[in-house]
Design an enzyme around this catalytic site. Structure first.
Site, short mmCIF file in Angstrom:
data_model
loop_
_atom_site.label_atom_id
_atom_site.label_comp_id
_atom_site.label_asym_id
_atom_site.label_seq_id
_atom_site.Cartn_x
_atom_site.Cartn_y
_atom_site.Cartn_z
N GLU A 110 19.00 21.62 11.50
CA GLU A 110 19.96 22.58 10.98
C GLU A 110 19.34 23.98 10.84
O GLU A 110 19.99 24.99 11.14
CB GLU A 110 20.51 22.11 9.63
CG GLU A 110 21.47 20.94 9.72
CD GLU A 110 20.76 19.61 9.97
OE1 GLU A 110 21.44 18.66 10.42
OE2 GLU A 110 19.54 19.54 9.71
N HIS A 139 27.36 11.92 2.39
CA HIS A 139 28.50 12.25 3.24
C HIS A 139 29.74 12.57 2.42
O HIS A 139 30.87 12.32 2.85
CB HIS A 139 28.81 11.08 4.20
CG HIS A 139 27.70 10.75 5.13
ND1 HIS A 139 26.67 9.92 4.78
CD2 HIS A 139 27.44 11.18 6.39
CE1 HIS A 139 25.83 9.82 5.79
NE2 HIS A 139 26.27 10.58 6.78
#
Length: 404
Positions: free
Chosen positions: A137, A208
């Site tokens: 990322e 998540h």
């Protein structure tokens, strides 16, 4: 001995986001006996969201095209019924078609991504413009900042908002400050959009299900946008790609397939600096964004029937910088305010909204500003539904605010 391997966290994404069977079949009776915050049979408030009838979505072409924010030529055009992830795909496709500077990239983006938002884009526009990145990322956001500073319009995807933290330094110390540190040179990374699925999905657990939007609202130089529906997602994403500010674009993942409505076929651009009043009212103002708007709508329907009240509902849409004028005008009219969001109460978006209302509309308030938010804890797999605000909590907040 046969060696066993542990699948990496990212390999579990698709598994985690499917409806799950009991892990231990012999304990199935225990699963059935659990109490849930979303309701057992016969519950009056915490029922499943009725996406097919909710007033939050446009169920006919007529209502979809009545939106005064749409340009006249779009309002005279056609609509089609699509879900939110398809609306995202259409916005990306239009940007790629109309501006060669647009790039779309991220982890697994070339194959459509976990939620299929970029499906078929690499096939149609080539892997020089739609491509996969390494599982980094920090690296992919750093690359996006560099591309934007060279005049490109990069749309970088973080596979889940939960994974954005390695890129936090790049976003806060580089993207947000680029224009500030460049002085009169005119160099900036405007045109950068960082997309990410966010929020709860029912069984996302620790890695998540996070809603980290408040972390970015403390950073000058960024815009933070969260759409509530397919129509909003298409128009707000196109505006974000066209914007000359770096944008954090957070997409409520549970709505990708659940939220389906009539959406204008033609491209259009919705304002990034304006909240939207979804429902007018005179007794209480509820301010929210993203998925909780559906919860608020259901709670309002029940409260208005039971209490004979009139509730105004506002979607912030852009939560930083947010539209203070629309919120304050509403609260000065109703005298009462409730802020609802999934993320925890501590230092959340609701804290800023409540403080602003107290500062700017104190003499018009008939009750303290109330916040209905997620609890200040990490999201355990079995308890996600207990943590996220439900219809009952919003309904009780309306009752308490009216009775104060």
């Amino acid at each position: 001995m046969v060696a066993t391997t542990i699948p990496p966290m990212r390999a579990l994404c698709r598994y985690l986001l499917r409806p799950q069977a009991p892990v231990y079949p012999r304990c199935h009776h225990l699963v059935r006996s659990k109490r849930h915050s979303s309701a057992p049979a016969g519950a009056r408030l915490n029922n499943t969201v009725e996406y097919d009838t909710t007033p939050i979505l446009h169920h006919t072409s007529r209502t979809a095209l009545q939106n005064p924010e749409l340009p006249e030529d779009v309002r005279k055009g056609q609509t089609k019924r699509i879900n939110l992830y398809t609306a995202i795909n259409e916005a990306l496709r239009h940007a790629l078609q109309t501006d060669e500077r647009t790039l779309v990239f991220g982890e697994d983006v070339q194959f459509g991504g976990v939620f299929r938002c970029t499906m078929n884009l690499a096939t149609d526009f080539g892997t020089e413009r739609v491509f996969n990145t390494p599982l980094s990322e920090q690296g992919l956001v750093g690359f996006a900042i560099g591309a934007a500073s060279e005049g490109m319009r990069p749309v970088a995807e973080i596979q889940f908002a939960d994974y954005v933290y390695p890129a936090f330094d790049q976003i806060v110390n580089e993207a947000a400050k680029y224009r500030y540190r460049s002085g009169s040179s005119g160099v900036n990374c405007g045109g950068l959009v960082i997309r990410m699925p966010s929020g709860g999905v029912g069984h996302g657990a620790l890695y998540h299900s996070q809603s980290p939007e408040a972390l970015f609202t403390h950073t000058p130089g960024l815009r933070v946008v969260i759409p509530r529906s397919p129509t909003q997602a298409k128009g707000l994403l196109l505006s974000s790609i066209r914007s000359n500010d770096p944008i954090i674009f957070m997409e409520p993942k549970i709505l990708y397939r659940a939220a389906v409505e009539q959406v204008p076929v033609a491209p259009y651009y919705l304002p990034l600096d304006k909240a939207e009043v979804l429902k007018a009212g005179k007794d209480v103002t509820i301010i929210s964004y993203g998925t909780p708007l559906y919860t608020c709508s259901a709670a309002i329907k029940a409260a208005e029937k039971d209490f004979g009240c009139s509730v105004e509902l506002i979607d912030l849409r852009t939560i930083f910088p947010w539209d203070r004028a629309t919120v304050l005008d509403s609260v000065k009219k109703t005298g009462r305010a409730i802020v609802v969001h999934e993320s925890m109460m501590n230092a959340g978006v609701g804290a800023e909204v409540a403080a602003t209302i107290q500062e700017k509309a104190f003499l018009r308030l008939e009750a303290p500003v109330k916040r209905v938010t997620g609890w200040a804890t990490h999201t355990g797999l079995q308890y996600e539904k207990f943590i996220i605000p439900d219809v009952t909590r919003v309904y009780d907040a309306i009752r308490q605010t009216l009775d104060y």
